[in-house]
Write an enzyme that holds these catalytic residues in place. Structure first.
Site, mmCIF file in Angstrom:
data_model
loop_
_atom_site.group_PDB
_atom_site.id
_atom_site.type_symbol
_atom_site.label_atom_id
_atom_site.label_comp_id
_atom_site.label_asym_id
_atom_site.label_seq_id
_atom_site.Cartn_x
_atom_site.Cartn_y
_atom_site.Cartn_z
ATOM 1 N N ARG A 1 -13.741 -6.765 8.145
ATOM 2 C CA ARG A 1 -12.827 -7.548 7.303
ATOM 3 C C ARG A 1 -11.538 -7.912 8.040
ATOM 4 O O ARG A 1 -10.945 -8.968 7.814
ATOM 5 C CB ARG A 1 -12.582 -6.864 5.954
ATOM 6 N N LYS B 1 -8.970 1.271 -1.091
ATOM 7 C CA LYS B 1 -9.436 1.806 0.198
ATOM 8 C C LYS B 1 -8.534 2.968 0.577
ATOM 9 O O LYS B 1 -7.320 2.907 0.358
ATOM 10 C CB LYS B 1 -9.395 0.721 1.275
ATOM 11 N N ARG C 1 0.837 -1.208 0.000
ATOM 12 C CA ARG C 1 0.000 0.000 0.000
ATOM 13 C C ARG C 1 0.869 1.253 0.000
ATOM 14 O O ARG C 1 2.053 1.216 0.347
ATOM 15 C CB ARG C 1 -0.971 -0.017 1.174
ATOM 16 N N ASP D 1 -6.070 -4.022 28.616
ATOM 17 C CA ASP D 1 -5.691 -2.772 27.938
ATOM 18 C C ASP D 1 -5.001 -1.903 28.983
ATOM 19 O O ASP D 1 -5.349 -1.954 30.176
ATOM 20 C CB ASP D 1 -6.954 -2.071 27.411
ATOM 21 N N ASP E 1 1.632 -2.450 12.224
ATOM 22 C CA ASP E 1 1.279 -2.369 10.801
ATOM 23 C C ASP E 1 1.849 -1.139 10.115
ATOM 24 O O ASP E 1 1.302 -0.654 9.138
ATOM 25 C CB ASP E 1 -0.250 -2.430 10.633
ATOM 26 N N GLU F 1 -3.176 6.042 4.088
ATOM 27 C CA GLU F 1 -2.738 5.022 3.127
ATOM 28 C C GLU F 1 -3.782 4.785 2.046
ATOM 29 O O GLU F 1 -4.982 4.838 2.314
ATOM 30 C CB GLU F 1 -2.506 3.695 3.868
ATOM 31 N N SER G 1 -0.147 -9.791 10.955
ATOM 32 C CA SER G 1 -1.179 -9.113 10.150
ATOM 33 C C SER G 1 -0.861 -7.632 9.967
ATOM 34 O O SER G 1 -0.531 -6.932 10.928
ATOM 35 C CB SER G 1 -2.522 -9.262 10.879
#
Ligand SMILES: NC(=O)c1ccc[n+]([C@@H]2O[C@H](COP(=O)([O-])OP(=O)(O)OC[C@H]3O[C@@H](n4cnc5c(N)ncnc54)[C@H](O)[C@@H]3O)[C@@H](O)[C@H]2O)c1
Length: 347
Positions: A120, A77, A53, A169, A235, A64, A300
């Site tokens: 997704r 996207k 990307r 968290d 990521d 992005e 991921s």
């Protein structure tokens, strides 16, 4: 005012309509169906144009663009990642996306993708979990209890047989929010005070934190044999979640190595460190989990084909429904070469 012609109109799915669509189908069912679409698209990996990307980094976060095409449809996207946003009452991640017809180049769908990205991402995680996690998995540690977290928990319940989630968290208010949202989900929810507590007895560990730096959410001694790690939050260059030693002990599975080597946990490793591509596991060309003691890691980062699959899913799900509105998005002059005349006639 001139009425737009049919050729000018593009179906637009607003946030409101996306939420109506999710409730109409059912959240867990929709995640499972999106996962099936992603799986079938991953199985025809070679038919897609692929590129890492395109990021625009700033001190505030990243914006992005994620394009791909299968030769018939083109999709992209727009997505941002701004970890500081929640302290200003804004979301870390927002998105929208578009599908177009490759034959004419005309857009065929415009949709919100903030909700759809959560769906997704959860669908991809659970799909990968269904290939790699121990089949006996019942307990998942969920570290990072922000916007994505409930979607992740419910996807693993629907697709991997998870019945218990252990939440942690750094901000306990996020854990309480997540626990309250999952109250009637059918999951047993345990609120934890430390990450060590969260991983107790978990066969799956999901890390889904947001911080614009290399963080160490899991240290090496926290990860026992046989565990599946679903690492979502690392990521971006310089934004990772796992101690490097965990990577060295794990079988590492990735979406698209060319992008993951830039953005994923494996940016901490040598450029030729072996990784397995998930599409090859799904087509049976590569082995998934080797044995019940192997640590499997899904590094991921989120890849364009997952968004393409989600866009195609929404395009077919809204057919014959009123979960969209026609948007006057494309100028459609009577004579295709008389754009100027169209403008003048509108005065
Ligand atoms: N891989 C993908 O496909 C994909 C898709 C969407 C989002 N993401 C990433 O997932 C992450 C989470 O997204 P979100 O929308 O849920 O963000 P969010 O800001 O809503 O939630 C992140 C949570 O992480 C917590 N946190 C931060 N540091 C922590 C730490 N050291 N230990 C435990 N918790 C910590 C924060 O308090 C917050 O509650 C982001 O980094 C985002 O970029 C990845």
């Amino acid at each position: 005012m001139m009425q737009p012609s049919d050729k000018a109109l593009v179906p637009f799915v607003s946030v409101d309509n996306m939420m109506r669509l999710v409730h109409h189908i059912g959240l867990e069912k929709m995640i499972t169906q999106i996962a099936a679409q992603i799986e079938s698209d991953f199985k025809r990996w070679e038919s897609f144009d692929k590129t890492p990307r395109i990021p625009a980094h700033s001190p505030h976060g990243v914006i992005e663009l994620m394009p791909t095409s299968d030769g018939e449809a083109y999709g992209f996207k727009y997505v941002n990642g701004h970890p500081k946003n929640t302290s200003e009452g804004l979301q870390t991640v927002t998105a929208f996306g578009l599908l177009a017809d490759v034959y004419t180049g005309y857009p065929t769908l415009l949709t919100e993708m903030t909700m759809l990205t959560a769906l997704r991402t959860a669908a991809t995680s659970a799909l990968v979990g269904s290939y790699l996690a121990p089949k006996s998995s019942r307990v998942m540690a969920m570290i990072g209890n922000g916007a994505q977290s409930e979607f992740q928990c419910l996807a693993f319940k629907a697709m991997c047989g998870i019945d218990t989630v252990r939440l942690y968290d750094t901000d306990h208010a996020a854990t309480e929010k997540c626990a309250a949202n999952l109250k009637n989900s059918g999951l047993t929810v345990v609120l934890c005070k430390t990450p060590e507590d969260a991983i107790e007895g978990a066969q799956i560990i999901t890390t889904c934190t947001a911080d614009k730096k290399n963080a160490t959410i899991l240290t090496d001694n926290m990860v026992g044999p046989g565990v599946h790690i679903n690492a979502i939050g690392g990521d971006c260059p310089g934004k990772t979640e796992l101690h490097r030693d965990i990577l060295l002990r794990s079988g590492i599975f990735v979406e698209y190595p060319e992008q993951t080597r830039i953005e994923g946990e494996i940016q901490a490793l040598a450029e030729d460190h072996p990784v397995t591509e998930l599409w090859q596991v799904m087509t049976g060309q590569a082995k998934g989990r080797r044995d019940d003691r192997q640590i499997t890691l899904f590094d991921s980062v989120g890849f364009a084909i997952e968004d393409f699959s989600a866009l195609c899913y929404v395009q077919s799900a809204i057919k014959g429904t009123d979960f969209f509105e026609p948007l006057d998005m494309l100028a459609d002059p009577d004579d295709p070469r008389d754009l100027y005349g169209m403008l003048m006639r509108a005065s």
